[in-house]
Design an enzyme around this catalytic site. Sequence first.
Site, PDB file in Angstrom:
ATOM      1  N   GLY A 152       7.066   5.194   7.768  1.00 59.51           N
ATOM      2  CA  GLY A 152       6.254   6.410   7.853  1.00 59.51           C
ATOM      3  C   GLY A 152       6.470   7.111   9.172  1.00 59.51           C
ATOM      4  O   GLY A 152       7.536   7.021   9.777  1.00 59.51           O
ATOM      5  N   CYS A 201      13.885  10.674   5.841  1.00 58.08           N
ATOM      6  CA  CYS A 201      13.789  10.332   7.267  1.00 58.08           C
ATOM      7  C   CYS A 201      15.097  10.536   7.996  1.00 58.08           C
ATOM      8  O   CYS A 201      15.131  10.942   9.144  1.00 58.08           O
ATOM      9  CB  CYS A 201      13.310   8.897   7.424  1.00 58.08           C
ATOM     10  SG  CYS A 201      14.325   7.744   6.492  1.00 58.08           S
ATOM     11  N   LYS A 249       0.853  -1.193   0.000  1.00 54.63           N
ATOM     12  CA  LYS A 249       0.000   0.000   0.000  1.00 54.63           C
ATOM     13  C   LYS A 249       0.888   1.243   0.000  1.00 54.63           C
ATOM     14  O   LYS A 249       1.458   1.636   1.019  1.00 54.63           O
ATOM     15  CB  LYS A 249      -0.921   0.047   1.223  1.00 54.63           C
ATOM     16  CG  LYS A 249      -1.957   1.173   1.074  1.00 54.63           C
ATOM     17  CD  LYS A 249      -2.242   1.901   2.362  1.00 54.63           C
ATOM     18  CE  LYS A 249      -1.700   3.260   2.573  1.00 54.63           C
ATOM     19  NZ  LYS A 249      -1.854   4.307   1.608  1.00 54.63           N
TER      20      LYS A 249
HETATM   21  P1  NAP Z   1       2.617   8.704   7.261  1.00 54.76           P
HETATM   22  O1  NAP Z   1       1.651   9.790   7.283  1.00 54.76           O
HETATM   23  O2  NAP Z   1       2.899   7.963   8.513  1.00 54.76           O
HETATM   24  O3  NAP Z   1       2.143   7.687   6.130  1.00 54.76           O
HETATM   25  C1  NAP Z   1       2.898   6.556   5.763  1.00 54.76           C
HETATM   26  C2  NAP Z   1       1.989   5.537   5.109  1.00 54.76           C
HETATM   27  O4  NAP Z   1       1.040   5.070   6.082  1.00 54.76           O
HETATM   28  C3  NAP Z   1       1.161   6.087   3.952  1.00 54.76           C
HETATM   29  O5  NAP Z   1       1.016   5.072   2.989  1.00 54.76           O
HETATM   30  C4  NAP Z   1      -0.165   6.393   4.626  1.00 54.76           C
HETATM   31  O6  NAP Z   1      -1.257   6.396   3.743  1.00 54.76           O
HETATM   32  C5  NAP Z   1      -0.272   5.231   5.588  1.00 54.76           C
HETATM   33  N1  NAP Z   1      -1.177   5.465   6.706  1.00 54.76           N
HETATM   34  C6  NAP Z   1      -1.637   6.636   7.196  1.00 54.76           C
HETATM   35  N2  NAP Z   1      -2.478   6.421   8.234  1.00 54.76           N
HETATM   36  C7  NAP Z   1      -2.550   5.070   8.399  1.00 54.76           C
HETATM   37  C8  NAP Z   1      -3.244   4.223   9.298  1.00 54.76           C
HETATM   38  N3  NAP Z   1      -4.028   4.719  10.236  1.00 54.76           N
HETATM   39  N4  NAP Z   1      -3.070   2.884   9.195  1.00 54.76           N
HETATM   40  C9  NAP Z   1      -2.269   2.367   8.240  1.00 54.76           C
HETATM   41  N5  NAP Z   1      -1.590   3.122   7.351  1.00 54.76           N
HETATM   42  C10 NAP Z   1      -1.714   4.466   7.434  1.00 54.76           C
HETATM   43  O7  NAP Z   1       4.027   9.188   6.729  1.00 54.76           O
HETATM   44  P2  NAP Z   1       4.260  10.111   5.462  1.00 54.76           P
HETATM   45  O8  NAP Z   1       3.729  11.457   5.795  1.00 54.76           O
HETATM   46  O9  NAP Z   1       3.792   9.438   4.241  1.00 54.76           O
HETATM   47  O10 NAP Z   1       5.862  10.096   5.384  1.00 54.76           O
HETATM   48  C11 NAP Z   1       6.662  10.875   6.177  1.00 54.76           C
HETATM   49  C12 NAP Z   1       7.149  10.115   7.395  1.00 54.76           C
HETATM   50  O11 NAP Z   1       7.796   8.893   7.012  1.00 54.76           O
HETATM   51  C13 NAP Z   1       8.187  10.873   8.163  1.00 54.76           C
HETATM   52  O12 NAP Z   1       7.934  10.764   9.536  1.00 54.76           O
HETATM   53  C14 NAP Z   1       9.484  10.151   7.801  1.00 54.76           C
HETATM   54  O13 NAP Z   1      10.506  10.287   8.751  1.00 54.76           O
HETATM   55  C15 NAP Z   1       9.033   8.758   7.688  1.00 54.76           C
HETATM   56  N6  NAP Z   1       9.995   7.967   6.899  1.00 54.76           N
HETATM   57  C16 NAP Z   1      10.760   7.019   7.509  1.00 54.76           C
HETATM   58  C17 NAP Z   1      11.692   6.293   6.771  1.00 54.76           C
HETATM   59  C18 NAP Z   1      12.576   5.256   7.405  1.00 54.76           C
HETATM   60  O14 NAP Z   1      13.094   4.410   6.684  1.00 54.76           O
HETATM   61  N7  NAP Z   1      12.787   5.265   8.716  1.00 54.76           N
HETATM   62  C19 NAP Z   1      11.811   6.525   5.411  1.00 54.76           C
HETATM   63  C20 NAP Z   1      11.025   7.497   4.831  1.00 54.76           C
HETATM   64  C21 NAP Z   1      10.093   8.204   5.581  1.00 54.76           C
HETATM   65  P3  NAP Z   1      -1.848   7.735   3.059  1.00 54.76           P
HETATM   66  O15 NAP Z   1      -0.818   8.787   3.168  1.00 54.76           O
HETATM   67  O16 NAP Z   1      -2.119   7.295   1.676  1.00 54.76           O
HETATM   68  O17 NAP Z   1      -3.108   8.041   3.805  1.00 54.76           O
END
Ligand code: NAP
Length: 473
Positions: free
Chosen positions: A226, A282, A173
């Site tokens: 995420g 990240c 997803k």
């Molecule tokens: P996010 O808001 O947490 O979303 C990540 C993914 O989770 C998206 O596909 C999102 O779907 C989905 N999601 C949202 N709510 C959910 C729920 N309640 N249940 C299941 N899935 C859900 O993160 P983002 O804004 O996309 O990305 C930024 C974040 O990712 C930052 O905090 C960054 O540090 C982190 N990140 C970490 C790494 C690592 O390897 N440690 C790498 C890259 C990014 P939708 O957006 O489609 O609703």
Amino acid sequence: MTETLRSWIDGGFVDSSGSHSRALPDPRTNDANATVPDGSHEDVDRAVAAAKAQRGPWRNISAEERAHALHRIADGIRANRKKLMTAERKDTGKLDALLEWEIENSAAYFDFYAAMVHLPVGDVLDTTADEHTFTRREPFGVVGIITPWNLPLNQAARACAPALAAGNTVVLKPAQNSSRTSLLLAEIAVDAGLPAGVLNVLLGSGQQVGSPLVSHRDVAKVAFTGSVPVGQEIGRIAAEKIIPLTLELGGKSANIVFADADLDFAASEAVRAFTTNGGQVCSSGTRLLVDSSIHDEFVAKVSEIASEQKTGESFGPMITRAQYEQVHRYMEIAEKEGAIPVVGGSTVYPPATDSGFYVGPTIYAGVDNSMRIAREEVFGPVLAVIPFADENEAVTIANDSDFGLAAGVWTSDIARALRVSSRLEAGQVFVNTWSTASVITPFGGYKQSGYGREKGIEGLLSYTQLKTIVIKY
Ligand code: NAP
Ligand code: MG
């Protein structure tokens, strides 16, 4: 032109059974770009059923055949480089150099894990003369993979390649904001000979399909990349089901510069560390900890290099208007708390924009580690500079964070480099460089930056479960 995106399930595109969708603007121009379904429970059921039907066949083909399929996917990614670049550019507005890196790195994951298909082996643990005991590593079955929008193809490949190599089938997803390259990956995989249903791409929001995917009774392991709040929510669901999770979450990584470092190189790397992909990484180095004896000189160097960076030329836009506004909000918070903008800042970038979502490099000096700009993830090109008096204070400040993803150490004293590296609470420590990315190196967080490791051998083994077999004879 607006495209209507559809999920890829069981080897073909399918319409969502849900009734809602989201319109996405092009982050470079704010023009209409794509429509993505929000998805529904039925979409989740359909994708998981397709993956479940392939659990047995995919796990039972020979490891060599799995390796061939993964190598062919790597070749397919490279052969479709232009197409993938165009798709990712539309979703994120990323510039070519980063796109090229992301696509090659994604292919590299498939090649690397293709070469590792034989690795998940067991041990012989005979304890008595009439018993033969051995262990074997088995796939979980259906794995759910949820990815964010910042490096979508890379994050999809990072998780899908080892999951598939270990014999699992996958429901991926992607984030609604950037699903095009994940869809192309699934198409490329089927063209490369991956059986339909082994890799499915489920479109929809986190609420509508993300959390139902984690909850689904046939999903046996989840890999999530995420934010912390969503990671916590997924962790609660996984705890109810007692399934294993890999959590790759956010960061507020400290980059520590000692007076004896190569300051010119450290300054240019410090800028790269917080501006790559507009800071939407990240493991960005967003806290710059500088020895007080060289503080002013070093901030001047970093500021000069950062000022040469041009938005749209050095890096692309923020992914969405909401992300643009979040970055701006953090600038206002930083300034209200007393941080001093030495490059960029809230008055340079307007609080709202109707064109592309571009923000340039912004550097704050005079930051105290208790300020929000030093504690919370901005996910934009914003750097907080914090002075330190000595090595102990540098380590204390670096570790005084809820996060623990990456850290940098700049010094010409090898003993200090080793001492500080071992004391830092972070999953990755870079000495005299920032972030050497390789598919071989395990990657993951300490503290709230997550648990489990992606990449490398650890990444592969995390998609297996261990069984012990005892035979009496
Ligand atoms: P996010 O808001 O947490 O979303 C990540 C993914 O989770 C998206 O596909 C999102 O779907 C989905 N999601 C949202 N709510 C959910 C729920 N309640 N249940 C299941 N899935 C859900 O993160 P983002 O804004 O996309 O990305 C930024 C974040 O990712 C930052 O905090 C960054 O540090 C982190 N990140 C970490 C790494 C690592 O390897 N440690 C790498 C890259 C990014 P939708 O957006 O489609 O609703
Ligand atoms: Mg989000």
